[in-house]
Design a protein around this motif. Structure first.
Motif, PDB file in Angstrom:
ATOM      1  N   LYS A  59       0.866  -1.293   0.021  1.00 53.26           N
ATOM      2  CA  LYS A  59      -0.171   0.056  -0.078  1.00 53.26           C
ATOM      3  C   LYS A  59       0.905   1.215  -0.135  1.00 53.26           C
ATOM      4  N   HIS A  60       1.843   1.351   0.829  1.00 52.27           N
ATOM      5  CA  HIS A  60       2.851   2.247   0.893  1.00 52.27           C
ATOM      6  C   HIS A  60       3.526   2.744  -0.563  1.00 52.27           C
ATOM      7  N   VAL A  61       4.086   1.528  -1.072  1.00 54.48           N
ATOM      8  CA  VAL A  61       4.669   1.636  -2.279  1.00 54.48           C
ATOM      9  C   VAL A  61       3.665   2.200  -3.497  1.00 54.48           C
ATOM     10  N   TRP A  62       2.531   1.589  -3.529  1.00 53.83           N
ATOM     11  CA  TRP A  62       1.382   2.230  -4.621  1.00 53.83           C
ATOM     12  C   TRP A  62       1.322   3.490  -4.371  1.00 53.83           C
ATOM     13  N   LYS A  63       1.163   4.172  -2.997  1.00 59.46           N
ATOM     14  CA  LYS A  63       0.613   5.563  -2.771  1.00 59.46           C
ATOM     15  C   LYS A  63       1.833   6.569  -3.184  1.00 59.46           C
ATOM     16  N   TYR A  64       2.833   5.793  -2.583  1.00 62.15           N
ATOM     17  CA  TYR A  64       4.344   6.914  -2.990  1.00 62.15           C
ATOM     18  C   TYR A  64       4.385   7.088  -4.355  1.00 62.15           C
ATOM     19  N   THR A  65       4.278   5.762  -5.135  1.00 64.31           N
ATOM     20  CA  THR A  65       4.702   6.094  -6.732  1.00 64.31           C
ATOM     21  C   THR A  65       3.457   6.756  -7.429  1.00 64.31           C
ATOM     22  N   ALA A  66       2.036   6.533  -6.830  1.00 64.29           N
ATOM     23  CA  ALA A  66       1.033   7.473  -7.419  1.00 64.29           C
ATOM     24  C   ALA A  66       1.418   8.832  -7.195  1.00 64.29           C
ATOM     25  N   ASP A  67       1.600   9.314  -6.160  1.00 67.31           N
ATOM     26  CA  ASP A  67       2.030  10.576  -5.639  1.00 67.31           C
ATOM     27  C   ASP A  67       3.206  11.004  -6.403  1.00 67.31           C
ATOM     28  N   LYS A  68       4.395  10.373  -6.588  1.00 66.03           N
ATOM     29  CA  LYS A  68       5.502  11.066  -7.144  1.00 66.03           C
ATOM     30  C   LYS A  68       5.336  10.995  -8.710  1.00 66.03           C
ATOM     31  N   VAL A  69       4.221  10.172  -9.284  1.00 67.93           N
ATOM     32  CA  VAL A  69       4.113  10.424 -10.678  1.00 67.93           C
ATOM     33  C   VAL A  69       3.413  11.339 -11.058  1.00 67.93           C
ATOM     34  N   ALA A  70       2.492  11.556 -10.268  1.00 66.10           N
ATOM     35  CA  ALA A  70       1.428  12.808 -10.291  1.00 66.10           C
ATOM     36  C   ALA A  70       0.762  13.071 -11.648  1.00 66.10           C
TER      37      ALA A  70
END
Length: 291
Positions: A59-70
């Motif tokens: 969950k943390h990786v998915w959230k971080y990745t989505a936020d970073k890709v933006a």
């Protein structure tokens, strides 16, 4: 699903020396992929060592990745396994914000029949609010999604939009291309097969070696899409041996070593994988100097 055409990369999950997820290295890797021209990213596919992550880590990786890709490039989430009920549960609970599709590997170890594979993906398609990409990789799963099963799923479920094919069976791929709905996409799941598969009608690649060489993999896919196969063959040949070295001691061990050499985190992997040995390191170093 034009978002799934061209070059995609199955991102590694960087770890530090203590085995924790290195989010700084992951962020740098994401920026590298986008800057170098990757068309879309896949978070937590097989190359992300997803089987060794806890549910909270995923969950943390998915959230971080989505936020970073933006929203700068399309983003796909890998959610698959051999427990259909558990995968359906994960898909229903998945935060889809920032993601355009789900990549789901065919059930491994259980060795289901074709009807079992069909029923597995039927349950996933009915549970998912996002388009679904089938993933056929018999070398890892121990079973094959037959062309007839792929086509059956593509025709019966509008949200099953593509297959990542890593069977190496070009007769099977030809059957899929012949019988599939017009808008269903064939995607290469094996770096060395990208050029011949795109000549057959595939729309691109979900790459492993693209972690380390995003610009080259993206250019290879673009040249093939434009029918410029003579130029594409140069890149294809250049990447063949380094790709073999990435897999000779397990994926993503080789590509993580290359990324370490390029300054993107350490070559740490989680057991049961171990870092590549000294001989493979030397071979990779020699090949990197040539490239």
């Amino acid at each position: 699903m034009n978002e799934l055409k061209g070059a995609g990369v199955a991102l590694v999950t960087p770890f530090d020396a203590d085995g924790a997820i290195d989010f700084e290295a992951l962020g740098n890797l994401i920026e590298y992929q986008i800057t170098e021209g990757m068309d879309y990213l896949v978070s937590l596919g097989t190359t992300g060592e997803t089987a060794t992550l806890t549910s909270e880590e995923r969950k943390h990786v998915w959230k971080y990745t989505a936020d970073k890709v933006a929203g700068r490039v399309p983003l796909v989430a890998g959610i698959g396994g051999n427990n259909t009920a558990e995968i359906v549960k994960q898909i229903k609970e998945f935060d889809v914000a920032g993601y355009c599709a789900i990549l789901s590997v065919s059930p491994y170890y259980n060795k289901p029949t074709q009807e079992g594979i069909y029923q597995h993906y039927k349950a996933i398609a009915q549970a998912s609010s996002l388009p679904v990409i089938l993933y056929n990789v018999p070398g890892r799963t121990g079973s094959n999604i037959a062309a007839a099963t792929t086509v059956r799923l593509a025709r019966e479920f509008n949200n099953i939009v593509a297959i990542k094919e890593a069977s190496g069976n070009f007769a099977q791929m030809s059957e899929i291309m012949r019988d599939k709905p017009e808008d269903f996409l064939l995607i290469s799941g094996d770096d060395p097969a990208t050029l011949p598969m795109m000549a057959l009608g595939a729309v691109g690649i979900i790459s492993v070696v693209g972690n380390a060489f995003p610009a080259k993999v993206a250019e290879l896919a673009r040249l093939c899409a434009e029918g410029r196969y003579a130029e594409a063959r140069t890149i294809h040949a250049q990447l063949l041996y380094i790709t073999d070295l990435c897999f000779v001691e397990g994926n993503p061990c080789g590509v993580k070593y290359i990324l370490q050499q390029k300054g993107f985190g350490k070559d740490c992997v989680r057991l049961p994988l171990v870092p590549v040995g000294e001989q493979t390191q030397q071979k990779i170093d020699n090949e990197l100097r040539k490239i």
